[in-house]
Write an enzyme that holds these catalytic residues in place. Structure first.
Site, short mmCIF file in Angstrom:
data_model
loop_
_atom_site.label_atom_id
_atom_site.label_comp_id
_atom_site.label_asym_id
_atom_site.label_seq_id
_atom_site.Cartn_x
_atom_site.Cartn_y
_atom_site.Cartn_z
N LYS A 104 10.94 3.06 2.25
CA LYS A 104 10.93 4.52 2.04
C LYS A 104 11.54 4.87 0.69
O LYS A 104 12.56 4.31 0.29
CB LYS A 104 11.74 5.22 3.16
N CYS A 133 -0.23 49.85 -10.62
CA CYS A 133 1.02 49.15 -10.95
C CYS A 133 0.75 48.19 -12.12
O CYS A 133 -0.17 47.38 -12.04
CB CYS A 133 1.51 48.38 -9.72
N LYS A 176 2.51 4.51 1.50
CA LYS A 176 2.74 5.05 2.83
C LYS A 176 2.43 6.53 2.75
O LYS A 176 3.20 7.32 2.22
CB LYS A 176 4.18 4.82 3.26
N ASP A 184 1.96 10.30 3.50
CA ASP A 184 2.71 11.24 4.34
C ASP A 184 1.74 12.24 4.98
O ASP A 184 1.66 13.39 4.59
CB ASP A 184 3.77 11.95 3.50
N GLU A 227 0.85 -1.20 0.00
CA GLU A 227 0.00 0.00 0.00
C GLU A 227 0.88 1.23 0.00
O GLU A 227 2.04 1.16 0.38
CB GLU A 227 -0.81 0.09 1.31
N TYR A 248 -6.98 2.60 6.11
CA TYR A 248 -6.25 1.38 5.72
C TYR A 248 -6.25 0.29 6.78
O TYR A 248 -5.64 -0.74 6.55
CB TYR A 248 -4.81 1.72 5.34
N CYS A 278 8.73 48.87 -5.53
CA CYS A 278 8.12 47.82 -6.35
C CYS A 278 8.96 47.60 -7.62
O CYS A 278 9.22 48.55 -8.35
CB CYS A 278 6.70 48.20 -6.73
N CYS A 280 6.82 48.97 -10.73
CA CYS A 280 6.41 50.35 -10.94
C CYS A 280 7.21 51.36 -10.11
O CYS A 280 7.02 52.57 -10.26
CB CYS A 280 4.91 50.52 -10.66
S1 IVH Z 1 0.10 0.59 8.97
C1 IVH Z 1 -0.08 -1.79 12.67
N1 IVH Z 1 -0.27 1.62 6.59
O1 IVH Z 1 3.13 5.69 8.75
C2 IVH Z 1 -0.25 -0.84 11.54
N2 IVH Z 1 0.68 3.01 8.26
O2 IVH Z 1 5.84 5.70 9.76
C3 IVH Z 1 0.86 0.14 11.44
N3 IVH Z 1 1.16 5.28 7.50
O3 IVH Z 1 2.24 5.69 12.12
C4 IVH Z 1 0.63 1.23 10.49
N4 IVH Z 1 0.43 5.03 5.44
O4 IVH Z 1 0.63 6.82 10.49
C5 IVH Z 1 0.17 1.85 7.84
N5 IVH Z 1 -0.68 2.37 4.43
C6 IVH Z 1 -0.24 2.61 5.69
C7 IVH Z 1 0.27 3.86 6.09
C8 IVH Z 1 0.73 4.01 7.40
C9 IVH Z 1 0.97 5.87 6.32
C10 IVH Z 1 1.76 5.98 8.65
C11 IVH Z 1 1.17 5.63 9.98
C12 IVH Z 1 2.35 5.20 10.83
C13 IVH Z 1 3.48 5.81 10.10
C14 IVH Z 1 4.77 5.07 10.40
#
Ligand code: IVH
Length: 676
Positions: A320, A437, A117, A119, A115, A231, A414, A417
């Site tokens: 990451k 301006c 991640k 931000d 999935e 999620y 400015c 102008c």
């Molecule tokens: S799962 C037990 N899934 O990333 C479940 N976290 O760096 C643990 N985060 O604190 C988390 N997308 O806030 C999960 N698809 C995703 C996520 C996700 C973002 C965040 C979450 C976590 C942080 C850790």
């Protein structure tokens, strides 16, 4: 309408509106226009204003925030809200896999879900009997901040689940985990709004999302467009899926926003890794910021069995993406003049490649931030680019200084102008105060014709600059007196194009007054405030005559905006602009409301029940309104008269109980009397 009918109508409106919100925000497939949505919303809002007892917690009107108490209350999470371990290479992921393999019996089949991640920041949402009861931040994982009123303003978080009533009901209690963030486009729009209003733009979407969700005044949260992706299920009383893959689909079916377009199910780690690595190039196509992908063991039972190290579950790992920061030299600074005169600094960079794109310019946000970070010309600076967000200067590398770097100062005059630059008391922005301006005028005209303003199709930034350069226009109003023979002289303007443009300009003359006011570019006056002003003033002349004190009386208008309005209308250039609009035949008044015929019924409130002998219900309502009266849906002490027809409903009894005078149709007509 009987009380029962009203309740049914309110329920119908709630259901319809929630469906449209779902279509718009989750499916991205709206089936009605914004205006149609607004009309339905308005009907519900009016109904609820007259019958507060009809308001339910899942009403879309309850998404608009109310004041919160000074300190955010704390909530204890039902289970620890865990974090994630990180991997930065395929080798890290394989090492993770080997570790968990060793903890499980040798022949345990393992499959995975990948999935995004997100931000953003975690929210923990509690639903009881399908109704959103609480929203909390992660906090320290055990205890979080209760941000329920703020969470309610996030339109991708359903207030009631399932959103689609044909889906099976949700468990009696369901605790869902998701991530709150700004979509890139929303963050950019927010920053454009900030700059237009003379405020400093936000540097970082994640931090802004976090600050927005923790606002003490939920109205502020409501004014910033947050989105939530869900999620995970933290806890449930009732049946929920056994695997992560099914959980994602289950959450989607309940009406949550889920990244099913990115998420994948894989039977082997190799396949999962191949996907993760192929994804690097796609990260920028995502509508939100993602700092990596998460690989999760699909089976919840195995995930639990694997346990936790510290705060990180062993059953998942975050891969990451490489950072998108590079260093380069800041060779110069540009000072750009915006429509309201606000100056924004821009960085001129030694060209540098950041994730495959050559970057030459970057945002420096504002002069305060430059001073705060001590960024100087000649500095080696860190530049960050992520997605479509404009690359920006994160800060200088102090260690690389040679001593020849030059401090950056806001210009004293400015750059367009030459007028001395000003700084408003209590504001961050420096601005050019000259309404004539050339740069400000150009930006104003660009804004005036843009979609959110007067919406003159066929005229963009380039077209506006071309008209200005050719001397065919000097301000917004000149657009309305453009002639075909002049336009035909311009490069790129053929017969058909000229004809279309003139037609579009003609049509814009009749835009509603709030559109015109919003298009004028008064500091802080966007569409919402413009609508408020029209409601109170009804014409541009009445608004032009308004005083600071009067304007400040209007709920929703602060002294700054009131001041900006008075200041705008005091400018000679702007007064002349309005006169030119008038001469060109641009609408300067609200569309005429039905004119009151008399005020025979002024101050009186009527309730109608039963069928009248000659007047239909809407005729009776219109008649009462034309004579200055008001019709409401239910009887109260404030009701002046109840008008009774054949087969009256329960309102008649209510009127008799309260001793409210009754009228029949003739009685009503008599009350209106000779005026009719
Ligand atoms: S799962 C037990 N899934 O990333 C479940 N976290 O760096 C643990 N985060 O604190 C988390 N997308 O806030 C999960 N698809 C995703 C996520 C996700 C973002 C965040 C979450 C976590 C942080 C850790």
């Amino acid at each position: 309408m009987s009380d029962q009918d009203l309740a049914a109508r309110a329920a119908e409106l709630r259901r319809t509106l929630n469906e449209h919100i779902y279509r718009y925000f989750i499916l991205n497939e709206p089936i009605i226009t914004d205006a149609e949505y607004d009309a339905l919303y308005h009907e519900l809002k009016t109904l609820e204003a007259e019958h507060p007892e009809l308001i339910t917690p899942d009403s879309p009107t309850q998404r608009v925030g109310s004041d919160l108490q000074a300190d955010l209350p704390k909530v204890r999470h039902p289970r620890p809200v865990l974090s994630l371990g990180n991997a930065f290479s395929a080798a890290d992921v394989r090492a993770w896999y080997d570790r968990i393999r060793r903890l499980l019996p040798a022949d345990t089949p393992l499959d995975f879900v990948v999935e995004p991640k997100f931000d953003g920041l975690t929210v923990v949402l509690t639903y009881r009997n399908g109704v959103l009861e609480q929203g909390a931040t992660r906090g320290n994982g055990e205890v979080g901040d209760d941000v329920t009123p703020n969470v309610r303003t996030v339109r991708s978080i359903p207030l009631r689940i399932p959103v689609d009533p044909s889906q099976p009901p949700a468990p009696a209690r369901l605790v869902v985990r998701g991530e709150v963030l700004f979509l890139k486009k929303d963050f950019e729009a927010l920053n454009r709004r900030m700059i237009e209003e003379g405020l400093p733009p936000y540097a970082n979407p994640r931090n802004t999302a976090s600050g927005t969700l923790k606002q003490k005044d939920a109205r502020i949260t409501a004014s910033r467009p947050l989105t939530a992706y869900c999620y995970a299920i933290v806890e449930a009383d009732g049946d929920v899926p056994d695997t992560q893959w099914e959980t994602l689909h289950y959450l989607h079916a309940l009406g949550f926003k889920v990244a099913l377009d990115v998420a994948r199910h894989f039977d082997s780690l190799d396949d999962a890794l191949a996907y993760v690595e192929s994804f690097q190039d796609r990260r920028h196509d995502l509508p939100y910021e993602a700092d990596g992908l998460v690989i999760k063991v699909n089976s919840h039972a195995l995930f639990e069995e694997l346990g936790v190290v510290g705060k990180d579950p062993r059953g998942a790992i975050a891969y990451k993406f490489p950072a998108e920061e590079v260093t380069t030299r800041l060779v110069g600074v540009t000072h750009n003049v915006g429509r309201t005169g606000v100056l924004t600094p821009g960085a001129v960079l030694e060209p540098v490649a950041v994730s495959g794109v050559t970057v030459r310019q970057a945002s420096l946000h504002n002069y305060d931030l430059i001073r705060l970070k001590d960024i100087r010309i000649g500095d080696t600076v860190i530049v960050k680019r992520s997605g479509e967000v404009i690359p920006y200067v994160v800060g200088p590398v102090i260690a690389a200084r040679t001593g020849n770097e030059q401090p950056i100062e806001p210009p004293e005059t400015c750059p367009a102008c030459g007028t001395p630059v000003q700084r408003a008391e209590g504001e961050v922005a420096y601005y050019c105060p000259n309404p004539s301006c050339p740069e400000r005028v150009a930006r104003n005209v660009e804004y005036f014709v843009s979609r959110g303003a007067m919406d003159i199709a066929g005229l963009g930034e380039r077209g506006v600059r071309q008209l200005l350069a050719a001397g065919l226009i000097h301000d917004e109003a000149d657009l309305f007196t453009l002639r075909a023979e002049d336009l035909l002289q311009l490069e790129g303007y053929a017969e058909k194009k000229v004809e279309n443009l003139l037609k579009n300009i003609e049509a814009a003359k009749d835009r509603p007054l709030d559109r015109l006011i919003g298009a004028l570019g008064i500091r802080g006056v966007g569409t919402t405030i413009a609508a408020l002003l029209v409601e109170h003033y009804g014409s541009i002349d009445a608004l032009a005559a308004a005083t600071q004190e009067e304007l400040e009386q209007i709920p929703g208008l602060g002294p700054q905006i009131a001041g900006a309005i008075v200041e705008w209308f005091s400018q000679e250039r702007n007064r002349a602009l309005i006169e030119k609009f008038r001469r060109a035949g641009v609408r300067l008044q609200r569309e005429a409301p039905a004119q009151p015929v008399s005020n025979a019924l002024a101050g009186m409130t009527f309730v109608l029940t039963g069928t009248l002998p000659t007047l239909t219900r809407s005729e009776a309502e219109a008649l009462i309104a034309q004579h200055g009266g008001r019709v409401t849906g239910s009887v109260s002490q404030k009701t002046s008269y109840v008008v009774v027809g054949a087969e009256p409903g329960s309102k008649l009894q209510k009127a008799q109980q309260l001793g409210i005078p009754l009228l029949d149709e003739d009685g009503l007509l008599a009350l209106i009397g000779a005026q009719r």
